[in-house]
Design an enzyme around this catalytic site. Structure first.
Site, PDB file in Angstrom:
ATOM      1  N   GLU A 160      73.773 135.737 -42.679  1.00  0.00           N
ATOM      2  CA  GLU A 160      75.175 136.026 -42.941  1.00  0.00           C
ATOM      3  C   GLU A 160      76.026 135.751 -41.697  1.00  0.00           C
ATOM      4  O   GLU A 160      75.689 136.169 -40.599  1.00  0.00           O
ATOM      5  CB  GLU A 160      75.325 137.492 -43.352  1.00  0.00           C
ATOM      6  CG  GLU A 160      76.751 137.873 -43.727  1.00  0.00           C
ATOM      7  CD  GLU A 160      76.903 139.346 -44.058  1.00  0.00           C
ATOM      8  OE1 GLU A 160      77.848 139.682 -44.776  1.00  0.00           O
ATOM      9  OE2 GLU A 160      76.063 140.158 -43.601  1.00  0.00           O
ATOM     10  N   LYS A 213      81.401 137.270 -51.555  1.00  0.00           N
ATOM     11  CA  LYS A 213      80.748 138.578 -51.526  1.00  0.00           C
ATOM     12  C   LYS A 213      81.565 139.607 -52.308  1.00  0.00           C
ATOM     13  O   LYS A 213      82.759 139.779 -52.078  1.00  0.00           O
ATOM     14  CB  LYS A 213      80.582 139.014 -50.070  1.00  0.00           C
ATOM     15  CG  LYS A 213      79.804 140.305 -49.849  1.00  0.00           C
ATOM     16  CD  LYS A 213      79.626 140.517 -48.355  1.00  0.00           C
ATOM     17  CE  LYS A 213      78.841 141.774 -48.027  1.00  0.00           C
ATOM     18  NZ  LYS A 213      78.609 141.901 -46.576  1.00  0.00           N
ATOM     19  N   CYS A 234      74.291 140.171 -48.271  1.00  0.00           N
ATOM     20  CA  CYS A 234      74.070 141.406 -47.524  1.00  0.00           C
ATOM     21  C   CYS A 234      74.289 142.685 -48.337  1.00  0.00           C
ATOM     22  O   CYS A 234      73.411 143.090 -49.079  1.00  0.00           O
ATOM     23  CB  CYS A 234      74.904 141.398 -46.247  1.00  0.00           C
ATOM     24  SG  CYS A 234      74.268 142.535 -44.975  1.00  0.00           S
TER      25      CYS A 234
END
Length: 294
Positions: free
Chosen positions: A43, A116, A153
């Site tokens: 990431e 995300k 993540c």
């Protein structure tokens, strides 16, 4: 496609984005030399994890997509005939930024991006200051080497995200990651935190009968302008559809790993453990509620 080899580039990140570009390219080349056909970076690999603080100057690190990084990595993907998954700080417009994963196919070009969805706000993980939540939904990209789903993540902790991505046809879930220990917590809670992180993702592999690839960064990154920092715990890994760890990186150093995945094992795994068959989709309406009040 029967088999695909995935590459995991676990990085220690430098303050200079150009140095990180060079490290990423070198890691991708090494993975490809080891047979990797799909390679994933950690990431926000181009910089240290700037979300430790709320700093307006960090917005200057953002870039458009397509842009510098996609152009660099697309050329590399084409040269090596591979697929590259890269996590970038996307500048969408003035004042709108995303934490975005892109998928670049050496044969067919830029396949698209995933923004995300779950954005944390915890000590030293002040991502809500920087990132607008994703608005593209959960996606699957049909690459030359298989159907890949990209999550990022904090998305790792949400079974709904893994399920919805798998239901769209993903054979492999990729999680570019930046997670580590707070120094004041590590002795008491560090082992449990790392184990929970791995276990939850292995559970996604089991529940959905697919492969999971988590690619973390490693190394100590101090908090800018303050004491303390984050010790990123590395330990990037690949889980099979049965939850078994196929390969795992070390804790505290950069590493390039590869694992060959037999995609033909997905169907018999789902036949033997028919969780999808037995889902009671007629009973899940309340999942869209924040909380079910008594």
């Amino acid at each position: 496609m029967g088999q695909v080899t995935v590459g995991l580039v676990q990085m220690v990140c430098d303050p200079d984005p150009q140095v990180n570009d060079q490290r990423a390219v070198a890691g991708i080349r090494q993975a490809a030399s080891q047979g990797a056909q799909i390679v994933c970076l950690p990431e926000l690999f181009r910089t240290p994890y700037f979300c430790q603080t709320e700093d307006y100057s960090a917005f200057a690190l953002a870039e458009p997509i397509p842009g510098h990084s996609t152009e660099l990595l697309q050329k590399l993907a084409t040269e090596l005939d591979i697929v590259i998954i890269a996590s970038l700080f996307e500048k969408r417009a003035e004042g709108i930024y995303h934490n975005t994963a892109v998928v670049l196919d050496g044969r067919t070009g830029y396949l698209g991006k995933y923004r995300k969805m779950h954005i944390p706000d915890d000590p030293l993980y002040y991502e809500k200051f920087y990132f607008t939540p994703g608005d593209l939904g959960y996606q699957v990209f049909r690459s030359t080497y298989g159907r890949v789903g990209t999550l990022v993540c904090w998305d790792q902790w949400f079974p709904e995200a893994a399920r919805l991505t798998a239901l769209r046809g993903a054979q492999i879930l990729f999680y570019p990651t930046a997670i580590g220990w707070h120094p004041w917590e590590k002795q008491e809670r560090g082992q449990a935190q790392w184990e929970a992180w791995e276990i939850i993702q292995r559970s996604h592999a089991i529940a959905n009968g697919c492969f999971v690839v988590a690619v973390n960064r490693a190394g100590w990154e101090p908090t800018p302008g303050a004491a303390g920092g984050i010790e990123f715990w590395g330990q990037s890994f690949v889980s099979g559809p049965d939850g078994q760890v196929l390969v795992r990186a070390p804790v505290d150093e950069a590493a390039v790993l590869t694992a060959t995945l037999d995609l033909s094992t997905i169907e018999p795994q789902r036949q033997g453990w028919p969780f999808w068959r037995d889902r009671r989709i007629d009973s899940y309406q309340n999942l869209t509620q924040r909380f079910i009040d008594p």
